[in-house]
Design an enzyme around this catalytic site. Structure first.
Site, PDB file in Angstrom:
ATOM      1  N   GLU A  35       0.848  -1.189   0.000  1.00 53.75           N
ATOM      2  CA  GLU A  35       0.000   0.000   0.000  1.00 53.75           C
ATOM      3  C   GLU A  35       0.884   1.241   0.000  1.00 53.75           C
ATOM      4  O   GLU A  35       1.983   1.229   0.569  1.00 53.75           O
ATOM      5  CB  GLU A  35      -0.898  -0.010   1.253  1.00 53.75           C
ATOM      6  CG  GLU A  35      -1.777   1.223   1.387  1.00 53.75           C
ATOM      7  CD  GLU A  35      -2.895   1.069   2.431  1.00 53.75           C
ATOM      8  OE1 GLU A  35      -2.940   0.031   3.120  1.00 53.75           O
ATOM      9  OE2 GLU A  35      -3.708   2.002   2.536  1.00 53.75           O
ATOM     10  N   ASN A  38     -12.120  -0.844  -1.222  1.00 55.58           N
ATOM     11  CA  ASN A  38     -11.496  -1.381  -0.016  1.00 55.58           C
ATOM     12  C   ASN A  38     -12.332  -1.045   1.219  1.00 55.58           C
ATOM     13  O   ASN A  38     -12.684   0.123   1.429  1.00 55.58           O
ATOM     14  CB  ASN A  38     -10.112  -0.764   0.171  1.00 55.58           C
ATOM     15  CG  ASN A  38      -9.426  -1.232   1.445  1.00 55.58           C
ATOM     16  OD1 ASN A  38      -9.050  -2.391   1.558  1.00 55.58           O
ATOM     17  ND2 ASN A  38      -9.296  -0.341   2.422  1.00 55.58           N
ATOM     18  N   GLU A  39     -12.625  -2.055   2.016  1.00 52.93           N
ATOM     19  CA  GLU A  39     -13.291  -1.882   3.329  1.00 52.93           C
ATOM     20  C   GLU A  39     -14.369  -0.801   3.301  1.00 52.93           C
ATOM     21  O   GLU A  39     -14.363   0.115   4.137  1.00 52.93           O
ATOM     22  CB  GLU A  39     -12.241  -1.594   4.414  1.00 52.93           C
ATOM     23  CG  GLU A  39     -11.320  -2.762   4.652  1.00 52.93           C
ATOM     24  CD  GLU A  39     -10.384  -2.611   5.845  1.00 52.93           C
ATOM     25  OE1 GLU A  39     -10.283  -1.513   6.407  1.00 52.93           O
ATOM     26  OE2 GLU A  39      -9.755  -3.617   6.221  1.00 52.93           O
ATOM     27  N   TYR A  80      -7.066  -8.926  11.348  1.00 55.15           N
ATOM     28  CA  TYR A  80      -5.777  -8.666  12.006  1.00 55.15           C
ATOM     29  C   TYR A  80      -5.864  -9.193  13.431  1.00 55.15           C
ATOM     30  O   TYR A  80      -6.890  -9.067  14.089  1.00 55.15           O
ATOM     31  CB  TYR A  80      -5.472  -7.161  12.001  1.00 55.15           C
ATOM     32  CG  TYR A  80      -5.173  -6.633  10.610  1.00 55.15           C
ATOM     33  CD1 TYR A  80      -3.921  -6.820  10.029  1.00 55.15           C
ATOM     34  CD2 TYR A  80      -6.156  -5.983   9.870  1.00 55.15           C
ATOM     35  CE1 TYR A  80      -3.652  -6.353   8.748  1.00 55.15           C
ATOM     36  CE2 TYR A  80      -5.891  -5.511   8.585  1.00 55.15           C
ATOM     37  CZ  TYR A  80      -4.635  -5.705   8.035  1.00 55.15           C
ATOM     38  OH  TYR A  80      -4.366  -5.254   6.768  1.00 55.15           O
ATOM     39  N   GLU A 132      -6.512  -9.351   3.189  1.00 59.34           N
ATOM     40  CA  GLU A 132      -5.689  -8.704   4.230  1.00 59.34           C
ATOM     41  C   GLU A 132      -5.711  -9.576   5.472  1.00 59.34           C
ATOM     42  O   GLU A 132      -6.794  -9.812   6.032  1.00 59.34           O
ATOM     43  CB  GLU A 132      -6.216  -7.311   4.593  1.00 59.34           C
ATOM     44  CG  GLU A 132      -5.892  -6.239   3.580  1.00 59.34           C
ATOM     45  CD  GLU A 132      -6.248  -4.832   4.072  1.00 59.34           C
ATOM     46  OE1 GLU A 132      -6.070  -4.535   5.266  1.00 59.34           O
ATOM     47  OE2 GLU A 132      -6.707  -4.042   3.229  1.00 59.34           O
TER      48      GLU A 132
HETATM   49  O1  AHR Z   1      -3.181  -2.799   6.085  1.00 62.03           O
HETATM   50  C1  AHR Z   1      -3.427  -1.603   6.767  1.00 62.03           C
HETATM   51  C2  AHR Z   1      -4.868  -1.138   6.636  1.00 62.03           C
HETATM   52  O2  AHR Z   1      -5.712  -2.061   7.266  1.00 62.03           O
HETATM   53  C3  AHR Z   1      -5.411  -1.064   5.230  1.00 62.03           C
HETATM   54  O3  AHR Z   1      -5.121   0.144   4.608  1.00 62.03           O
HETATM   55  C4  AHR Z   1      -6.882  -1.194   5.446  1.00 62.03           C
HETATM   56  O4  AHR Z   1      -7.528  -1.779   4.349  1.00 62.03           O
HETATM   57  C5  AHR Z   1      -6.999  -2.014   6.714  1.00 62.03           C
HETATM   58  O5  AHR Z   1      -7.866  -1.432   7.606  1.00 62.03           O
END
Ligand code: AHR
Length: 506
Positions: free
Chosen positions: A27, A172-173, A244, A292
């Protein structure tokens, strides 16, 4: 000592492992691109300004696919800023990370870098501040051969051959209130469908990913997927998943169990896809793109602080997590989880690749380092290609804060198409005791254990640093004498990542 049993049957094949699950993500964020993959004044820079030392470590990971240019960044991105003469490219405010984007690198340069990295480019389009027309312009610029405005523009920029980008992310998101141009599921679903329809009218062979939820804890999770797919089922090919992991609470048992949540997340998204397929009397399956995933918490708070107090810098240090040994174990558990879902999960991206929540970190003007999480990815990417077998696991278990009945053993097996070799990937989640593992390998009677690679550490919080880069690195374990037997036992060290490679005896 804890005990576990793993049964693998040669004919019990889940699915071929799609090579695109070994993807990653770059990114325009922090030092990922600038002062990461690109550092023109560095002694290791090539003629394009890309660091050869970084490329070498990326190539070793055999990354199949790289998602670009974001992430949150893409939702305010104007792709035209990053093409054409470098001196004419404007600097822009990036609202996602509150930094200054110089546009020195754009789609042409990044595509060249991907070629050198041996990876395919997966392009994300801006559906935050932009829409159908800009997506079509970008697609024409990238994929149309010639004789149109944007394809000729690309040629005038010195790129004669089209990039032929096959995989496209529709934003994205978009469910996240933090996203520039955040939308409701219906608004986004309509836009994704109409953008995708027009894109496929131009290039029918491209494959499209719709945004799923930003994580399974979003209040709109599952409803979001259902509504988005209700609008876009006919057009899209994949739905994205993001996750995450954090051990902010310092609870290792719970942290190592977190991929049980991922397993449920994947099953839930599959259920929603199949519900929409049934509702539409559809013929096609929607596949999953876990585009991700990673551990991300060590740097939490620091990015927000920098963005608030010191904004509009060029490539500041943001999201630079320094990974521990236990993070590598979670990475291993996640890779195993992906292997267990290869029937529906066709793409995945470790987020990210360099400096920003990354397996590889660089010093500006200095060295490059493999973080702890580099190694499980390296192993699964090297030995996890072929057919994923359905593992039958019985294991002693424990309970943690968020999970009950957590098996100490996490494991998957892959048979290589090329060599016929069998590789078992296994994590012992027991941080105190070795795991007594019995493997029953049916259909592999004449196979022999030829290598046991492990990642172990005396300290769960051990990290690799520029001063001590080899604190957490793979080791080769001795092969037990009884390894040639059809069912054999092996001891996995407490809190360990293991790669057990079997080949047919001569
Ligand atoms: O990977 C970091 C961020 O995490 C990305 O920009 C976003 O898509 C996610 O929230």
């Amino acid at each position: 000592m804890s005990k576990a049993r793993l049964v693998l049957e040669k004919d019990y094949r889940l699915a071929a492992v799609d090579h695109r699950i070994f993807g990653s993500f770059v990114e325009h964020l922090g030092r990922s691109v600038y002062n990461g993959i690109f550092e023109p004044n560095h002694i290791a820079a090539d003629e394009n300004g890309f660091r050869r030392d970084v490329l070498e470590l990326v190539r070793a990971l055999k990354i199949s696919l790289i998602r670009y240019p974001g992430g949150n960044f893409v939702s305010g991105y104007r792709w035209e800023d990053g093409v054409g003469k470098i001196e004419d490219r404007p600097s822009r405010l990036d609202l996602a990370w509150r930094t200054l984007e110089t546009n020195r690198i754009g789609v042409n340069e990044f595509s060249e870098w991907c070629k050198q990295a041996g990876a395919e480019l997966m392009m994300a389009i801006n559906l935050g501040t932009r829409g159908i027309e800009d997506a079509l312009n970008l697609l024409e610029y990238c994929n149309h051969p010639s004789d149109t405005y944007y394809s000729d523009l690309r040629i005038s920029h010195g790129v004669k051959e089209p990039h032929n980008i096959k995989f496209w992310c529709l934003g994205n998101e978009m469910d996240g209130p933090w996203q520039t141009g955040h939308k409701t599921a219906r608004e986004y679903g309509r836009l994704a469908a109409e953008t995708g329809r027009a894109m496929k009218a131009m290039c029918p062979d491209i494959e499209l990913t719709a945004c799923g939820s930003s994580n399974a804890d979003m209040p709109t999770f599952a409803d979001w997927e259902a509504e988005v797919l209700n609008e876009s089922y006919d057009i899209v090919d994949y739905i994205s998943l993001h996750q995450y992991f954090s051990n902010a609470e310092g609870d290792t048992g719970n942290f190592l169990a977190c991929t049980l949540g991922t397993d449920q997340f994947i099953k839930s998204v599959i259920a929603v896809c199949d519900f929409i397929k049934a509702k539409k009397r559809g013929k096609k399956d929607i596949y999953l793109s876990f585009d991700e995933w990673n551990v991300w918490y060590h740097s939490s708070g620091r990015a927000e602080e920098a963005m608030r107090t010191n904004p509009w810098k060029i490539s500041p240090s943001l999201l630079e997590d320094i990974y521990t040994f236990e993070d590598a174990l979670v990475t291993g558990c996640m890779l195993i989880t992906l292997l267990k879902h290869t029937d529906r999960l066709k793409m995945a991206c470790l987020a990210q690749l360099v400096n920003v929540i990354a397996p590889i970190i660089t010093q500006p003007g200095g060295g490059v380092l493999c973080q702890t999480i580099y190694y499980p990815f390296l192993h699964v990417s090297a030995y996890g290609r072929g057919v994923s077998l359905l593992p039958l696991i019985t294991s002693d278990k424990y309970d943690s804060k968020d999970f009950t009945d957590v098996p100490y053993l996490e494991a998957a097996g892959v048979v290589s198409d090329e060599t016929g070799q069998l590789t078992i990937f296994a994590v012992n989640r027991d941080v105190h005791e070795p795991l007594h593992l019995e493997c029953a390998l049916r259909g592999f009677e004449n196979y022999k254990l030829i290598e046991h690679i492990a990642l172990e550490s005396e300290c769960l919080r051990a990290t690799n640093t520029f001063e001590n880069p080899n604190r957490v690195i793979p080791i080769k374990k001795p092969i037990p004498a009884h390894a040639a037997e059809k069912s054999f036992v092996i001891e996995l060290s407490p809190a360990s990542w293991n790669v057990l490679r079997f080949a047919e005896a001569e």
